[in-house]
Design a protein around this motif. Structure first.
Motif, PDB file in Angstrom:
ATOM      1  N   VAL A 202       0.863  -1.180   0.000  1.00 56.46           N
ATOM      2  CA  VAL A 202       0.000   0.000   0.000  1.00 56.46           C
ATOM      3  C   VAL A 202       0.902   1.234   0.000  1.00 56.46           C
ATOM      4  O   VAL A 202       1.841   1.321   0.799  1.00 56.46           O
ATOM      5  CB  VAL A 202      -0.924   0.032   1.232  1.00 56.46           C
ATOM      6  N   ALA A 203       0.629   2.165  -0.906  1.00 55.68           N
ATOM      7  CA  ALA A 203       1.478   3.347  -1.032  1.00 55.68           C
ATOM      8  C   ALA A 203       0.638   4.615  -1.016  1.00 55.68           C
ATOM      9  O   ALA A 203      -0.522   4.616  -1.414  1.00 55.68           O
ATOM     10  CB  ALA A 203       2.310   3.282  -2.311  1.00 55.68           C
ATOM     11  N   ARG A 204       1.272   5.679  -0.551  1.00 49.46           N
ATOM     12  CA  ARG A 204       0.643   7.001  -0.582  1.00 49.46           C
ATOM     13  C   ARG A 204       1.165   7.760  -1.797  1.00 49.46           C
ATOM     14  O   ARG A 204       2.373   7.763  -2.073  1.00 49.46           O
ATOM     15  CB  ARG A 204       0.992   7.786   0.679  1.00 49.46           C
ATOM     16  N   ALA A 205       0.253   8.398  -2.532  1.00 49.73           N
ATOM     17  CA  ALA A 205       0.639   9.230  -3.677  1.00 49.73           C
ATOM     18  C   ALA A 205       0.463  10.694  -3.298  1.00 49.73           C
ATOM     19  O   ALA A 205      -0.646  11.123  -2.981  1.00 49.73           O
ATOM     20  CB  ALA A 205      -0.208   8.894  -4.897  1.00 49.73           C
ATOM     21  N   LEU A 206       1.566  11.423  -3.312  1.00 48.95           N
ATOM     22  CA  LEU A 206       1.468  12.846  -3.001  1.00 48.95           C
ATOM     23  C   LEU A 206       0.756  13.601  -4.123  1.00 48.95           C
ATOM     24  O   LEU A 206       0.023  14.556  -3.870  1.00 48.95           O
ATOM     25  CB  LEU A 206       2.864  13.423  -2.781  1.00 48.95           C
ATOM     26  N   GLU A 207       0.973  13.174  -5.352  1.00 48.26           N
ATOM     27  CA  GLU A 207       0.321  13.798  -6.500  1.00 48.26           C
ATOM     28  C   GLU A 207      -0.494  12.750  -7.239  1.00 48.26           C
ATOM     29  O   GLU A 207      -0.024  11.642  -7.492  1.00 48.26           O
ATOM     30  CB  GLU A 207       1.362  14.411  -7.437  1.00 48.26           C
ATOM     31  N   GLU A 208      -1.724  13.102  -7.583  1.00 47.20           N
ATOM     32  CA  GLU A 208      -2.632  12.146  -8.225  1.00 47.20           C
ATOM     33  C   GLU A 208      -2.072  11.625  -9.554  1.00 47.20           C
ATOM     34  O   GLU A 208      -2.313  10.483  -9.930  1.00 47.20           O
ATOM     35  CB  GLU A 208      -3.997  12.793  -8.438  1.00 47.20           C
ATOM     36  N   LYS A 209      -1.306  12.433 -10.247  1.00 47.06           N
ATOM     37  CA  LYS A 209      -0.767  12.011 -11.542  1.00 47.06           C
ATOM     38  C   LYS A 209       0.225  10.857 -11.407  1.00 47.06           C
ATOM     39  O   LYS A 209       0.543  10.195 -12.400  1.00 47.06           O
ATOM     40  CB  LYS A 209      -0.104  13.189 -12.246  1.00 47.06           C
ATOM     41  N   ASN A 210       0.725  10.633 -10.183  1.00 43.21           N
ATOM     42  CA  ASN A 210       1.706   9.567  -9.972  1.00 43.21           C
ATOM     43  C   ASN A 210       1.077   8.253  -9.501  1.00 43.21           C
ATOM     44  O   ASN A 210       1.796   7.268  -9.295  1.00 43.21           O
ATOM     45  CB  ASN A 210       2.757  10.012  -8.945  1.00 43.21           C
ATOM     46  N   LEU A 212      -0.802   6.072 -11.070  1.00 41.32           N
ATOM     47  CA  LEU A 212      -0.629   5.001 -12.051  1.00 41.32           C
ATOM     48  C   LEU A 212       0.809   4.475 -12.043  1.00 41.32           C
ATOM     49  O   LEU A 212       1.039   3.268 -12.165  1.00 41.32           O
ATOM     50  CB  LEU A 212      -1.010   5.497 -13.444  1.00 41.32           C
ATOM     51  N   LYS A 213       1.774   5.367 -11.898  1.00 41.54           N
ATOM     52  CA  LYS A 213       3.172   4.952 -11.853  1.00 41.54           C
ATOM     53  C   LYS A 213       3.436   4.046 -10.648  1.00 41.54           C
ATOM     54  O   LYS A 213       4.173   3.059 -10.751  1.00 41.54           O
ATOM     55  CB  LYS A 213       4.086   6.178 -11.791  1.00 41.54           C
ATOM     56  N   LEU A 214       2.852   4.392  -9.513  1.00 43.25           N
ATOM     57  CA  LEU A 214       3.033   3.574  -8.308  1.00 43.25           C
ATOM     58  C   LEU A 214       2.397   2.194  -8.487  1.00 43.25           C
ATOM     59  O   LEU A 214       2.939   1.190  -8.030  1.00 43.25           O
ATOM     60  CB  LEU A 214       2.441   4.300  -7.101  1.00 43.25           C
ATOM     61  N   ARG A 215       1.237   2.158  -9.151  1.00 42.31           N
ATOM     62  CA  ARG A 215       0.592   0.868  -9.407  1.00 42.31           C
ATOM     63  C   ARG A 215       1.441   0.033 -10.378  1.00 42.31           C
ATOM     64  O   ARG A 215       1.605  -1.173 -10.196  1.00 42.31           O
ATOM     65  CB  ARG A 215      -0.803   1.077  -9.989  1.00 42.31           C
ATOM     66  N   ARG A 216       1.957   0.679 -11.418  1.00 43.99           N
ATOM     67  CA  ARG A 216       2.790  -0.041 -12.370  1.00 43.99           C
ATOM     68  C   ARG A 216       4.060  -0.565 -11.714  1.00 43.99           C
ATOM     69  O   ARG A 216       4.598  -1.602 -12.118  1.00 43.99           O
ATOM     70  CB  ARG A 216       3.146   0.871 -13.541  1.00 43.99           C
ATOM     71  N   ALA A 217       4.552   0.149 -10.707  1.00 50.88           N
ATOM     72  CA  ALA A 217       5.761  -0.295 -10.004  1.00 50.88           C
ATOM     73  C   ALA A 217       5.493  -1.552  -9.179  1.00 50.88           C
ATOM     74  O   ALA A 217       6.438  -2.288  -8.860  1.00 50.88           O
ATOM     75  CB  ALA A 217       6.287   0.820  -9.110  1.00 50.88           C
ATOM     76  N   GLY A 218       4.198  -1.777  -8.827  1.00 51.71           N
ATOM     77  CA  GLY A 218       3.874  -2.994  -8.083  1.00 51.71           C
ATOM     78  C   GLY A 218       3.021  -2.790  -6.857  1.00 51.71           C
ATOM     79  O   GLY A 218       2.770  -3.742  -6.112  1.00 51.71           O
ATOM     80  N   ALA A 219       2.525  -1.577  -6.620  1.00 52.87           N
ATOM     81  CA  ALA A 219       1.663  -1.331  -5.457  1.00 52.87           C
ATOM     82  C   ALA A 219       0.280  -1.925  -5.682  1.00 52.87           C
ATOM     83  O   ALA A 219      -0.314  -1.739  -6.745  1.00 52.87           O
ATOM     84  CB  ALA A 219       1.555   0.163  -5.181  1.00 52.87           C
ATOM     85  N   ARG A 221      -2.349  -1.180  -3.654  1.00 49.68           N
ATOM     86  CA  ARG A 221      -3.272  -0.082  -3.361  1.00 49.68           C
ATOM     87  C   ARG A 221      -2.473   1.218  -3.356  1.00 49.68           C
ATOM     88  O   ARG A 221      -1.386   1.286  -2.784  1.00 49.68           O
ATOM     89  CB  ARG A 221      -3.940  -0.268  -1.991  1.00 49.68           C
ATOM     90  N   VAL A 222      -3.048   2.240  -3.964  1.00 46.73           N
ATOM     91  CA  VAL A 222      -2.438   3.568  -3.942  1.00 46.73           C
ATOM     92  C   VAL A 222      -3.489   4.553  -3.465  1.00 46.73           C
ATOM     93  O   VAL A 222      -4.588   4.623  -4.023  1.00 46.73           O
ATOM     94  CB  VAL A 222      -1.918   3.985  -5.337  1.00 46.73           C
ATOM     95  N   LEU A 223      -3.169   5.289  -2.422  1.00 47.24           N
ATOM     96  CA  LEU A 223      -4.122   6.226  -1.836  1.00 47.24           C
ATOM     97  C   LEU A 223      -3.599   7.644  -1.975  1.00 47.24           C
ATOM     98  O   LEU A 223      -2.441   7.928  -1.664  1.00 47.24           O
ATOM     99  CB  LEU A 223      -4.354   5.906  -0.356  1.00 47.24           C
ATOM    100  N   SER A 224      -4.475   8.519  -2.420  1.00 49.56           N
ATOM    101  CA  SER A 224      -4.166   9.943  -2.460  1.00 49.56           C
ATOM    102  C   SER A 224      -4.809  10.597  -1.234  1.00 49.56           C
ATOM    103  O   SER A 224      -6.038  10.571  -1.094  1.00 49.56           O
ATOM    104  CB  SER A 224      -4.724  10.572  -3.733  1.00 49.56           C
ATOM    105  N   PRO A 225      -4.004  11.127  -0.315  1.00 49.91           N
ATOM    106  CA  PRO A 225      -4.575  11.694   0.922  1.00 49.91           C
ATOM    107  C   PRO A 225      -5.663  12.723   0.684  1.00 49.91           C
ATOM    108  O   PRO A 225      -6.693  12.718   1.370  1.00 49.91           O
ATOM    109  CB  PRO A 225      -3.349  12.320   1.609  1.00 49.91           C
TER     110      PRO A 225
END
Length: 337
Positions: A202-210, A212-219, A221-225
Motif C-alpha cells: 500500500v502506497a501514498r501518492a502525493l500527487e494524483e498524476k503519480n 498510475l506509476k506507483l501501481r505499475r511499479a507494483g503497489a 493499493r495507492v491512496l491519495s490523501p
C-alpha cells in the motif's frame, strides 16, 4: 543513571576544590582573585607553569593538597566519562543485535516506510490490533524515540536495498510506503516486489498524476490523501450514521467488534464447502458480508449456498476472539470450530 549521578558529584567536588584553592591562595599568599584562581587551575591540571606568587612552606603544603584533591577528582571524572561512553556504545550495540535477531524471526509482519505525519497514525492503528510491525525511519531522533517506545525501528533510508533487507521482507505480509517522495516510493516498491512477489503493498501518492506509476511499479493499493479525505468528509456529511458505525467497528475500540478480510488456505477444513456447511455463522456468530474471490471479484452478501474456495477472502464482522479463531480455522491451524 548511576554513572550520571556520580559525574554530578565529581563536578560538584571539582567546584569545591576550585573554591578551596582560590580562597586559600588569597588568604595564605595575599593573591588577588584572578591570580589565586589561576594558581588553583594550574595546580589541579598539573600543567606546570610554575608559581606566579611567592609561597612559603605553608603555601607549598597547601598547593600539594590542592593538587592531590584535584588530580583525584579529574581522574574520577575521566573514568566516569569513559564508563558512560562505553556503556552507551555497548548498550546500543546489544540493542541493535537483539532487534536484528527479533526481526529475523518474524513472519507475516508489516513493514512501514516512514513514520511522519501520516506514518505515525498508520503505526498507531497497527499497534492497536497488536499487528507485528517493523518501521524504517530516516530521522534519527524519531527512530530512537520509537525504539524507546518498544517499536522495532530501523534507522536508515528505505530507498537503500540494504535497509529494506534488514526488515526480513521475504517473510513479511505487507508493506506500507508513507514517505514524502513519489519517486522514492516507486524505487522502494520495485525493490520490495523483487524481494517478495507476494507482498501486499500500500502506497501514498502525493500527487494524483503519480498514482498510475506507483501501481505499475507494483503497489496493490495507492491512496491519495487529498482525494481520500475529500471523499471521507463528503460521506460524513451525507451518511453520518454509516460513518459512525464503521468508525465504532474499525477504530474506536468502544465495541469488542472488528471487520477483517480473512484468507482461505487450501489446508482449511472449509475449503470446498458452502457457507451453510462451514458452520462459521452458527458456531462463531460472525457475519460474512462479502467474499472476494481469488480472481478479484467480490460477492456481496453471499447466500448460504455460496461455496468457499481456496484463495477466497472472507469479509467478516464479529467479536475479535471469534475472528481470531476463524483465522486459525481458515489457515488450517485448527480443524474444528
Amino acid at each position: 543513571m548511576h554513572s550520571v549521578r556520580l559525574l554530578r558529584w565529581v563536578a560538584f567536588g571539582l567546584l569545591l576544590v576550585l573554591t578551596y584553592g582560590t580562597a586559600g591562595y588569597m588568604s595564605l599568599a595575599g593573591a588577588d582573585f584572578v591570580n589565586a584562581l589561576y594558581m588553583t587551575v594550574t595546580s589541579i591540571t598539573t600543567v606546570g607553569f610554575g608559581e606566579i606568587i611567592p609561597l612559603d612552606r605553608t603555601g607549598r603544603i597547601f598547593t600539594m593538597s590542592v593538587i592531590f584533591f584535584g588530580v583525584v577528582l579529574i581522574m574520577m571524572a575521566i573514568g566516569v566519562l569513559t564508563q558512560i561512553a562505553v556503556e552507551g556504545t555497548l548498550r546500543r550495540v546489544l540493542e541493535k543485535r537483539r532487534m536484528t535477531k527479533q526481526i529475523h524471526r518474524m513472519q507475516n509482519h508489516y513493514v512501514l516506510c516512514g513514520c511522519g505525519r501520516i506514518g505515525k497514525y498508520i503505526l498507531e492503528e497497527l499497534r492497536k490490533v497488536e499487528a507485528p510491525v517493523v518501521v524504517i525511519e530516516q530521522n534519527l531522533e524519531v527512530a530512537d524515540q520509537l525504539n524507546r517506545d518498544g517499536v522495532l525501528c530501523i534507522h536508515g533510508n528505505a530507498t537503500e536495498e540494504e535497509t529494506l533487507e534488514k526488515t526480513n521482507l521475504e517473510q513479511a505480509r505487507g508493506l506500507v510506503v508513507a514517505i514524502g517522495s513519489d519517486a522514492e516510493a516507486v524505487f522502494i516498491i520495485l525493490t520490495a516486489r523483487d524481494h517478495n512477489p507476494d507482498l501486499f503493498i500500500v502506497a501514498r501518492a502525493l500527487e494524483e498524476k503519480n498514482e498510475l506509476k506507483l501501481r505499475r511499479a507494483g503497489a496493490n493499493r495507492v491512496l491519495s490523501p487529498y482525494r481520500f479525505i475529500g471523499k471521507r468528509m463528503a460521506s460524513s456529511i451525507l451518511s453520518p450514521a454509516i460513518i459512525d458505525m464503521l468508525d465504532s467497528i474499525m477504530y474506536s475500540g468502544e465495541l469488542d467488534l472488528a471487520m477483517e478480510g480473512l484468507l482461505v488456505y487450501s489446508s482449511s477444513p472449509v475449503a470446498g464447502k458452502s457457507l451453510r456447511d462451514s458452520g462459521i455463522r452458527e458456531k462463531l456468530g460472525l457475519m460474512i458480508i462479502g467474499i472476494r474471490k481469488a480472481h478479484g471479484n467480490i460477492h456481496f452478501n453471499p447466500t448460504a449456498d455460496e461455496v468457499i474456495e481456496p484463495g477466497d477472502t472472507l469479509i467478516s464482522i464479529g467479536e475479535k476472539d471469534s475472528l481470531r479463531k476463524l483465522t486459525d480455522f481458515l489457515s488450517g491451524g485448527i480443524r474444528e470450530l
